[in-house]
Design a protein around this motif. Sequence first.
Motif, PDB file in Angstrom:
ATOM      1  N   UNK A 254      65.964 -51.232 -53.117  1.00  0.00           N
ATOM      2  CA  UNK A 254      65.435 -51.796 -54.546  1.00  0.00           C
ATOM      3  C   UNK A 254      66.466 -51.247 -55.731  1.00  0.00           C
ATOM      4  N   UNK A 255      66.053 -51.934 -56.985  1.00  0.00           N
ATOM      5  CA  UNK A 255      66.568 -50.583 -57.683  1.00  0.00           C
ATOM      6  C   UNK A 255      65.899 -51.071 -58.652  1.00  0.00           C
ATOM      7  N   UNK A 256      65.345 -49.645 -59.856  1.00  0.00           N
ATOM      8  CA  UNK A 256      64.521 -50.570 -61.017  1.00  0.00           C
ATOM      9  C   UNK A 256      64.453 -49.274 -62.233  1.00  0.00           C
TER      10      UNK A 256
ATOM     11  N   UNK B 151      61.794 -54.587 -61.662  1.00  0.00           N
ATOM     12  CA  UNK B 151      62.110 -53.648 -60.475  1.00  0.00           C
ATOM     13  C   UNK B 151      63.141 -55.112 -59.493  1.00  0.00           C
ATOM     14  N   UNK B 152      64.426 -54.725 -59.078  1.00  0.00           N
ATOM     15  CA  UNK B 152      64.697 -55.788 -58.525  1.00  0.00           C
ATOM     16  C   UNK B 152      65.518 -55.655 -57.083  1.00  0.00           C
ATOM     17  N   UNK B 153      65.897 -56.117 -55.646  1.00  0.00           N
ATOM     18  CA  UNK B 153      66.667 -56.572 -54.583  1.00  0.00           C
ATOM     19  C   UNK B 153      67.580 -56.777 -55.195  1.00  0.00           C
ATOM     20  N   UNK B 154      68.925 -56.326 -54.303  1.00  0.00           N
ATOM     21  CA  UNK B 154      70.661 -56.965 -54.992  1.00  0.00           C
ATOM     22  C   UNK B 154      70.269 -57.926 -55.451  1.00  0.00           C
ATOM     23  N   UNK B 155      71.245 -58.139 -55.814  1.00  0.00           N
ATOM     24  CA  UNK B 155      72.002 -59.688 -56.905  1.00  0.00           C
ATOM     25  C   UNK B 155      72.137 -60.098 -55.960  1.00  0.00           C
ATOM     26  N   UNK B 156      73.079 -59.767 -55.504  1.00  0.00           N
ATOM     27  CA  UNK B 156      74.280 -59.903 -54.591  1.00  0.00           C
ATOM     28  C   UNK B 156      74.669 -58.220 -53.324  1.00  0.00           C
ATOM     29  N   UNK B 157      75.287 -58.893 -52.291  1.00  0.00           N
ATOM     30  CA  UNK B 157      74.887 -58.184 -51.606  1.00  0.00           C
ATOM     31  C   UNK B 157      73.659 -56.915 -50.909  1.00  0.00           C
TER      32      UNK B 157
ATOM     33  N   UNK C 116      73.494 -51.973 -61.100  1.00  0.00           N
ATOM     34  CA  UNK C 116      73.941 -50.764 -60.324  1.00  0.00           C
ATOM     35  C   UNK C 116      74.931 -51.463 -59.383  1.00  0.00           C
ATOM     36  N   UNK C 117      75.441 -50.697 -59.258  1.00  0.00           N
ATOM     37  CA  UNK C 117      76.512 -51.233 -57.917  1.00  0.00           C
ATOM     38  C   UNK C 117      76.752 -50.172 -56.672  1.00  0.00           C
ATOM     39  N   UNK C 118      76.520 -50.179 -56.035  1.00  0.00           N
ATOM     40  CA  UNK C 118      76.886 -49.358 -54.947  1.00  0.00           C
ATOM     41  C   UNK C 118      78.115 -49.547 -53.963  1.00  0.00           C
TER      42      UNK C 118
ATOM     43  N   UNK D 232      73.068 -54.964 -57.889  1.00  0.00           N
ATOM     44  CA  UNK D 232      71.512 -54.914 -59.160  1.00  0.00           C
ATOM     45  C   UNK D 232      71.685 -55.051 -60.497  1.00  0.00           C
ATOM     46  N   UNK D 233      71.641 -56.261 -61.113  1.00  0.00           N
ATOM     47  CA  UNK D 233      72.398 -56.632 -62.125  1.00  0.00           C
ATOM     48  C   UNK D 233      70.147 -56.585 -63.107  1.00  0.00           C
ATOM     49  N   UNK D 234      70.543 -56.524 -64.908  1.00  0.00           N
ATOM     50  CA  UNK D 234      69.125 -56.488 -65.388  1.00  0.00           C
ATOM     51  C   UNK D 234      69.737 -56.481 -67.031  1.00  0.00           C
TER      52      UNK D 234
END
Length: 165
Positions: free
Chosen positions: A44-46, A55-61, A146-148, A157-159
């Motif tokens: 998760x990213x917040x 908060x969100x799980x990955x948009x991609x990957x 947020x790019x991992x 993870x996009x917002x």
Amino acid sequence: MTTLPRGTAARSDRAVRRRRAVVVAGAVSAGLLVLSACDKPTAMSTITVGSDSVASEATCGGEGKALKASDLTSCLEDKDIKEISVDPDETVRFGVDPDLADKGWTILMNGQPLTDSSTKTYRTIPGSVFFNAQYGAQGNSTLVSVKQGENEATGLWSFRLKKDA
């Protein structure tokens, strides 16, 4: 006449116990089978602004595999992205799961790196940055991701940050 010892013909406890054990073993096996078919959720990213957060799980990957550049581009164009209102005078706080932080992460603004890669789980940025043309902002809305991954992107993870005037 029966060949069973005296008094055992009326008792069938052993058979009942055996049936229960078989039923329990079958239920446990079925439960494990169902659980193994489930997808593991991504990290998760917040984003937190004041007392509001999203908060969100990955948009991609997010599964550890490198993403292709074309996949990243289509992820950044995704319209189904969580939003949060930001007062330019507030501080925007980014938090990520330790699993995500261990692989390094970067904050992107409209697809361009805004920060250096970090392995910390928490970062802060002034809200005014996200609406400043000097940093590539346009209008009252900014796509922040947020790019991992330090070299290759393995998750995004996009917002959407909306200016709260």
